[in-house]
Design a protein around this motif. Structure first.
Motif, PDB file in Angstrom:
ATOM      1  N   ARG A 134       0.874  -1.182   0.000  1.00  0.00           N
ATOM      2  CA  ARG A 134       0.000   0.000   0.000  1.00  0.00           C
ATOM      3  C   ARG A 134       0.908   1.228   0.000  1.00  0.00           C
ATOM      4  NH1 ARG A 134      -5.710   0.047   2.065  1.00  0.00           N
ATOM      5  NH2 ARG A 134      -5.259  -2.188   2.259  1.00  0.00           N
ATOM      6  N   ILE A 135       1.184   1.774  -1.205  1.00  0.00           N
ATOM      7  CA  ILE A 135       2.195   2.823  -1.298  1.00  0.00           C
ATOM      8  C   ILE A 135       1.581   4.203  -1.549  1.00  0.00           C
ATOM      9  CG2 ILE A 135       3.848   1.118  -2.164  1.00  0.00           C
ATOM     10  CD1 ILE A 135       3.775   2.557  -4.879  1.00  0.00           C
ATOM     11  N   HIS A 136       2.349   5.220  -1.162  1.00  0.00           N
ATOM     12  CA  HIS A 136       1.951   6.609  -1.386  1.00  0.00           C
ATOM     13  C   HIS A 136       1.986   6.940  -2.868  1.00  0.00           C
ATOM     14  CE1 HIS A 136       2.669  10.961  -1.730  1.00  0.00           C
ATOM     15  NE2 HIS A 136       2.036  11.113  -0.580  1.00  0.00           N
ATOM     16  N   GLY A 137       3.072   6.538  -3.533  1.00  0.00           N
ATOM     17  CA  GLY A 137       3.144   6.655  -4.980  1.00  0.00           C
ATOM     18  C   GLY A 137       3.764   7.929  -5.520  1.00  0.00           C
ATOM     19  N   ASP A 138       3.909   8.972  -4.672  1.00  0.00           N
ATOM     20  CA  ASP A 138       4.556  10.219  -5.096  1.00  0.00           C
ATOM     21  C   ASP A 138       5.321  10.786  -3.902  1.00  0.00           C
ATOM     22  OD1 ASP A 138       5.331  12.368  -6.642  1.00  0.00           O
ATOM     23  OD2 ASP A 138       3.430  13.447  -6.468  1.00  0.00           O
ATOM     24  N   LEU A 139       6.140   9.935  -3.295  1.00  0.00           N
ATOM     25  CA  LEU A 139       6.693  10.219  -1.974  1.00  0.00           C
ATOM     26  C   LEU A 139       8.015  10.989  -2.056  1.00  0.00           C
ATOM     27  CD1 LEU A 139       5.907   9.842   0.948  1.00  0.00           C
ATOM     28  CD2 LEU A 139       7.177   7.703   0.979  1.00  0.00           C
ATOM     29  N   TRP A 140       7.989  12.143  -2.716  1.00  0.00           N
ATOM     30  CA  TRP A 140       9.159  13.010  -2.661  1.00  0.00           C
ATOM     31  C   TRP A 140       9.073  13.857  -1.397  1.00  0.00           C
ATOM     32  CZ3 TRP A 140       9.593  18.496  -3.700  1.00  0.00           C
ATOM     33  CH2 TRP A 140       8.358  19.127  -3.909  1.00  0.00           C
ATOM     34  N   ARG A 150       6.548  13.795  14.276  1.00  0.00           N
ATOM     35  CA  ARG A 150       6.348  12.720  13.312  1.00  0.00           C
ATOM     36  C   ARG A 150       6.229  13.308  11.902  1.00  0.00           C
ATOM     37  NH1 ARG A 150       0.246  10.332  13.547  1.00  0.00           N
ATOM     38  NH2 ARG A 150       1.358   8.656  12.496  1.00  0.00           N
ATOM     39  N   ALA A 151       6.217  12.429  10.927  1.00  0.00           N
ATOM     40  CA  ALA A 151       5.986  12.832   9.540  1.00  0.00           C
ATOM     41  C   ALA A 151       4.546  12.507   9.168  1.00  0.00           C
ATOM     42  CB  ALA A 151       6.936  12.098   8.607  1.00  0.00           C
ATOM     43  N   MET A 152       3.939  13.372   8.373  1.00  0.00           N
ATOM     44  CA  MET A 152       2.617  13.125   7.815  1.00  0.00           C
ATOM     45  C   MET A 152       2.709  13.261   6.303  1.00  0.00           C
ATOM     46  SD  MET A 152       0.551  12.411  10.323  1.00  0.00           S
ATOM     47  CE  MET A 152      -1.145  12.796   9.902  1.00  0.00           C
ATOM     48  N   LEU A 153       1.984  12.402   5.592  1.00  0.00           N
ATOM     49  CA  LEU A 153       2.080  12.328   4.133  1.00  0.00           C
ATOM     50  C   LEU A 153       0.861  12.972   3.489  1.00  0.00           C
ATOM     51  CD1 LEU A 153       3.315   8.632   3.820  1.00  0.00           C
ATOM     52  CD2 LEU A 153       4.624  10.708   4.281  1.00  0.00           C
ATOM     53  N   ILE A 154       1.130  13.793   2.476  1.00  0.00           N
ATOM     54  CA  ILE A 154       0.055  14.465   1.744  1.00  0.00           C
ATOM     55  C   ILE A 154       0.224  14.201   0.252  1.00  0.00           C
ATOM     56  CG2 ILE A 154      -0.234  16.263   3.489  1.00  0.00           C
ATOM     57  CD1 ILE A 154       1.371  18.127   1.558  1.00  0.00           C
ATOM     58  N   ASP A 155      -0.743  14.645  -0.537  1.00  0.00           N
ATOM     59  CA  ASP A 155      -0.702  14.623  -2.010  1.00  0.00           C
ATOM     60  C   ASP A 155      -0.302  13.259  -2.579  1.00  0.00           C
ATOM     61  OD1 ASP A 155      -1.359  17.257  -1.836  1.00  0.00           O
ATOM     62  OD2 ASP A 155       0.605  18.029  -2.400  1.00  0.00           O
ATOM     63  N   PRO A 156      -0.975  12.195  -2.199  1.00  0.00           N
ATOM     64  CA  PRO A 156      -0.567  10.886  -2.702  1.00  0.00           C
ATOM     65  C   PRO A 156      -1.027  10.617  -4.133  1.00  0.00           C
ATOM     66  CG  PRO A 156      -2.530  10.636  -1.360  1.00  0.00           C
ATOM     67  CD  PRO A 156      -2.125  12.097  -1.276  1.00  0.00           C
ATOM     68  N   ALA A 157      -0.292   9.707  -4.776  1.00  0.00           N
ATOM     69  CA  ALA A 157      -0.762   9.039  -5.997  1.00  0.00           C
ATOM     70  C   ALA A 157      -0.903   7.569  -5.611  1.00  0.00           C
ATOM     71  CB  ALA A 157       0.223   9.228  -7.131  1.00  0.00           C
ATOM     72  N   ALA A 158      -1.698   7.325  -4.581  1.00  0.00           N
ATOM     73  CA  ALA A 158      -1.727   6.043  -3.872  1.00  0.00           C
ATOM     74  C   ALA A 158      -2.234   4.913  -4.756  1.00  0.00           C
ATOM     75  CB  ALA A 158      -2.599   6.157  -2.624  1.00  0.00           C
ATOM     76  N   HIS A 159      -1.637   3.741  -4.560  1.00  0.00           N
ATOM     77  CA  HIS A 159      -2.067   2.534  -5.268  1.00  0.00           C
ATOM     78  C   HIS A 159      -1.328   1.339  -4.684  1.00  0.00           C
ATOM     79  CE1 HIS A 159       1.602   3.778  -7.404  1.00  0.00           C
ATOM     80  NE2 HIS A 159       1.775   2.506  -7.716  1.00  0.00           N
ATOM     81  N   GLY A 160      -1.763   0.159  -5.067  1.00  0.00           N
ATOM     82  CA  GLY A 160      -1.010  -1.036  -4.751  1.00  0.00           C
ATOM     83  C   GLY A 160       0.182  -1.114  -5.675  1.00  0.00           C
ATOM     84  N   GLY A 161       1.374  -1.063  -5.114  1.00  0.00           N
ATOM     85  CA  GLY A 161       2.581  -1.048  -5.922  1.00  0.00           C
ATOM     86  C   GLY A 161       3.692  -1.825  -5.249  1.00  0.00           C
ATOM     87  N   HIS A 162       4.918  -1.456  -5.546  1.00  0.00           N
ATOM     88  CA  HIS A 162       6.094  -2.107  -4.965  1.00  0.00           C
ATOM     89  C   HIS A 162       6.643  -1.192  -3.878  1.00  0.00           C
ATOM     90  CE1 HIS A 162       9.832  -4.249  -4.549  1.00  0.00           C
ATOM     91  NE2 HIS A 162       9.556  -5.044  -5.569  1.00  0.00           N
ATOM     92  N   ARG A 163       6.929  -1.730  -2.708  1.00  0.00           N
ATOM     93  CA  ARG A 163       7.392  -0.884  -1.602  1.00  0.00           C
ATOM     94  C   ARG A 163       8.686  -0.154  -1.929  1.00  0.00           C
ATOM     95  NH1 ARG A 163       9.547  -5.254   2.962  1.00  0.00           N
ATOM     96  NH2 ARG A 163      10.524  -6.720   1.496  1.00  0.00           N
TER      97      ARG A 163
END
Length: 239
Positions: A134-140, A150-163
């Motif tokens: 379950r990846i974020h997909g645009d994790l720059w 802590r870190a919080m993640l925004i603006d995902p291109a989320a999808h099932g992908g490769h870790r």
């Protein structure tokens, strides 16, 4: 785009308590409402926590590659067609080939042929098969907000992908405390019996090809040399 982002944040949040994504308070076709996140600086403890939480998010496998909604990265559409088969073929067909076509106007014929060689050898370059993550997909780094320890993640291109894709994206444009994040991630993955596969560092350029193609498609030839370097490195890593 707002619908895709909202769906992605909610879907990532389904990985369980402690997933580092904000709650979606409201969304429609014009606006996305998230809680206010007071930004701070990255620190060692926050970086290590992020590594562990990222591993836990990836571990909540969705069971297939892709996602049940139409995706976007920036304002470009992503083909999220669900596929329960092989990641390498899915990556070549759904991520590399469409964006190579978009980027080709800023590339030479030799550049295009180089990326096509990667696609032709993708099965041998991708490493051991893994279940979908379950990846974020645009994790720059710009999509990682450091706040309240802590870190919080925004603006995902989320999808099932490769870790390894998320890890490679963190490295692409520089992320604070990256070595601590990766060490904590790798340790957590080992503890749950799913260590990163041998050679994952050498496969970083392969996973960076898609975001680099996106950048060439969006911004033109200024990212061409980085793309060519990554494609050459991906082929070199495969022997």
């Amino acid at each position: 785009m707002f619908a895709a982002e909202a769906a992605g944040l909610r879907w990532l949040g389904e990985a369980g308590d402690g997933t580092p994504v904000p709650e979606v308070l409201a969304s429609d076709d014009r606006v996305l409402v998230l809680p206010w996140l007071e930004q701070g600086a990255a620190g060692p403890e926050a970086a290590e926590r992020f590594g562990r939480e990222l591993d836990a998010m990836h571990a909540a496998s969705p069971g297939a590659f892709g996602a049940p909604w139409d995706g976007f990265i920036a304002d470009l559409p992503l083909d999220n067609t669900l596929d329960g088969g092989d990641w390498s073929a899915w990556y070549a067909e759904r991520r590399l080939e469409p964006f190579l076509r978009r980027a080709s106007r800023s590339l030479s014929r030799d550049d295009v042929a180089l990326v096509e060689r990667v696609m032709g050898r993708i099965g041998g370059l991708a490493g051991p098969a893994e279940p979908s993550a379950r990846i974020h997909g645009d994790l720059w780094s710009g999509n990682v907000l450091w706040t309240d320890g802590r870190a919080m993640l925004i603006d995902p291109a989320a999808h099932g992908g490769h870790r390894e894709t998320d890890l490679a994206m963190l490295a692409l444009f520089g992320t604070p405390m990256l070595n601590r994040i990766l060490a904590a991630y790798a340790g957590a993955a080992r503890e749950r019996g799913a260590p990163l596969a041998d050679g994952w560092r050498e496969r970083v350029p392969l996973h960076q090809l898609h975001p680099l193609l996106v950048h060439v498609a969006l911004f033109g030839g200024s990212y061409r040399s980085a793309l060519v370097e990554a494609a050459s490195a991906a082929l070199g890593a495969g022997g």
